[in-house]
Design an enzyme around this catalytic site. Structure first.
Site, PDB file in Angstrom:
ATOM      1  N   HIS A  79      -1.582   5.247  -6.629  1.00 53.61           N
ATOM      2  CA  HIS A  79      -1.225   5.477  -8.035  1.00 53.61           C
ATOM      3  C   HIS A  79      -2.055   6.629  -8.585  1.00 53.61           C
ATOM      4  O   HIS A  79      -3.135   6.928  -8.070  1.00 53.61           O
ATOM      5  CB  HIS A  79      -1.488   4.217  -8.864  1.00 53.61           C
ATOM      6  CG  HIS A  79      -0.553   3.097  -8.557  1.00 53.61           C
ATOM      7  ND1 HIS A  79      -0.380   2.040  -9.416  1.00 53.61           N
ATOM      8  CD2 HIS A  79       0.258   2.848  -7.499  1.00 53.61           C
ATOM      9  CE1 HIS A  79       0.499   1.193  -8.905  1.00 53.61           C
ATOM     10  NE2 HIS A  79       0.889   1.654  -7.737  1.00 53.61           N
ATOM     11  N   GLU A 111      -3.945   6.951 -11.210  1.00 55.38           N
ATOM     12  CA  GLU A 111      -5.305   6.618 -11.622  1.00 55.38           C
ATOM     13  C   GLU A 111      -6.226   6.445 -10.406  1.00 55.38           C
ATOM     14  O   GLU A 111      -7.341   6.963 -10.389  1.00 55.38           O
ATOM     15  CB  GLU A 111      -5.319   5.318 -12.449  1.00 55.38           C
ATOM     16  CG  GLU A 111      -4.549   5.422 -13.748  1.00 55.38           C
ATOM     17  CD  GLU A 111      -3.097   4.975 -13.636  1.00 55.38           C
ATOM     18  OE1 GLU A 111      -2.523   4.596 -14.668  1.00 55.38           O
ATOM     19  OE2 GLU A 111      -2.522   5.011 -12.520  1.00 55.38           O
ATOM     20  N   CYS A 123      -1.577  -0.053 -14.616  1.00 57.59           N
ATOM     21  CA  CYS A 123      -1.196  -1.345 -14.064  1.00 57.59           C
ATOM     22  C   CYS A 123      -2.479  -2.148 -13.800  1.00 57.59           C
ATOM     23  O   CYS A 123      -3.585  -1.596 -13.859  1.00 57.59           O
ATOM     24  CB  CYS A 123      -0.396  -1.156 -12.776  1.00 57.59           C
ATOM     25  SG  CYS A 123      -1.393  -0.647 -11.344  1.00 57.59           S
ATOM     26  N   CYS A 173      -4.822  -0.528 -11.152  1.00 61.67           N
ATOM     27  CA  CYS A 173      -5.507   0.664 -11.650  1.00 61.67           C
ATOM     28  C   CYS A 173      -6.552   0.298 -12.691  1.00 61.67           C
ATOM     29  O   CYS A 173      -7.651   0.858 -12.706  1.00 61.67           O
ATOM     30  CB  CYS A 173      -4.497   1.654 -12.218  1.00 61.67           C
ATOM     31  SG  CYS A 173      -3.437   2.363 -10.939  1.00 61.67           S
TER      32      CYS A 173
END
Length: 188
Positions: free
Chosen positions: A53, A55, A115, A118
């Site tokens: 992801h 992040e 999310c 993250c």
């Protein structure tokens, strides 16, 4: 740079990820002292790695930038610590008086609300602030439903969507005891 400029860069990275087919519309930048130190974007489709992801990618890069002396994981260097200890920040609920620095003093800007994975990475890395563009409801509307994970975490373990069950605690205790017995352990 301003909040808007940092967020605009995170959004630019997100759009680039979409246009190249690398993954979803998620980009992030990690900043320190008013400058971008690392950029990341969703690369789940590119790599097949569900943890890629924006992040997490930006956190991984920020650590590489801020900890350039980290050894390559090899037999020769496998037991070296490179992260500096820092005192517990004032008002922290941490039970230890000091831990490894990680990304203390940094901020992350991301195109969408992080999310749970993250957000956990952000907590573990000690980033002090998160600024995002789109909220969880907007993220849900485009097919990335992270809100259900936050909701599931609030349920008792035996009522969650994924089976979560403790087995053989005596085995887990062996690893924990090894940590507690290590006189030079390096809390992080």
């Amino acid at each position: 740079m301003s909040h808007k400029e940092f967020l605009a860069e995170a959004v630019r990275l997100a759009i680039e990820s979409v246009e190249n087919g690398w993954g979803g519309p998620f980009g992030a930048v990690v900043t320190r002292n008013g400058e971008i130190i690392a950029r990341g974007q969703n690369r789940v489709l590119l790599t097949g790695d569900p943890t890629a992801h924006g992040e997490v990618e930006s956190i991984r890069k920020a650590i590489q930038i801020l900890n350039p002396e980290a050894p390559t994981i090899s037999e020769e260097h496998q037991n070296e610590y490179t992260l500096e200890f820092v005192p517990r920040p004032k008002g922290s609920p941490d039970s230890l008086s000091e831990r490894a620095r990680m990304l203390l003093g940094c901020t992350i800007y991301t195109s969408g609300a992080p999310c749970p994975m993250c957000m956990s990475a952000i907590y573990w890395s000690r980033i002090g602030a998160v600024y995002y563009g789109s909220d969880l409801e907007a993220t849900r509307k485009i097919g990335f439903d992270d809100a259900f994970q936050y909701e599931d975490f609030q349920k008792p373990i035996d009522q969650r969507l994924i089976t979560v069950e403790q087995i053989h605690p005596e085995l887990g205790a062996e690893a924990y005891q090894a940590w507690m017995d290590k006189p030079d352990r390096h809390p992080y």
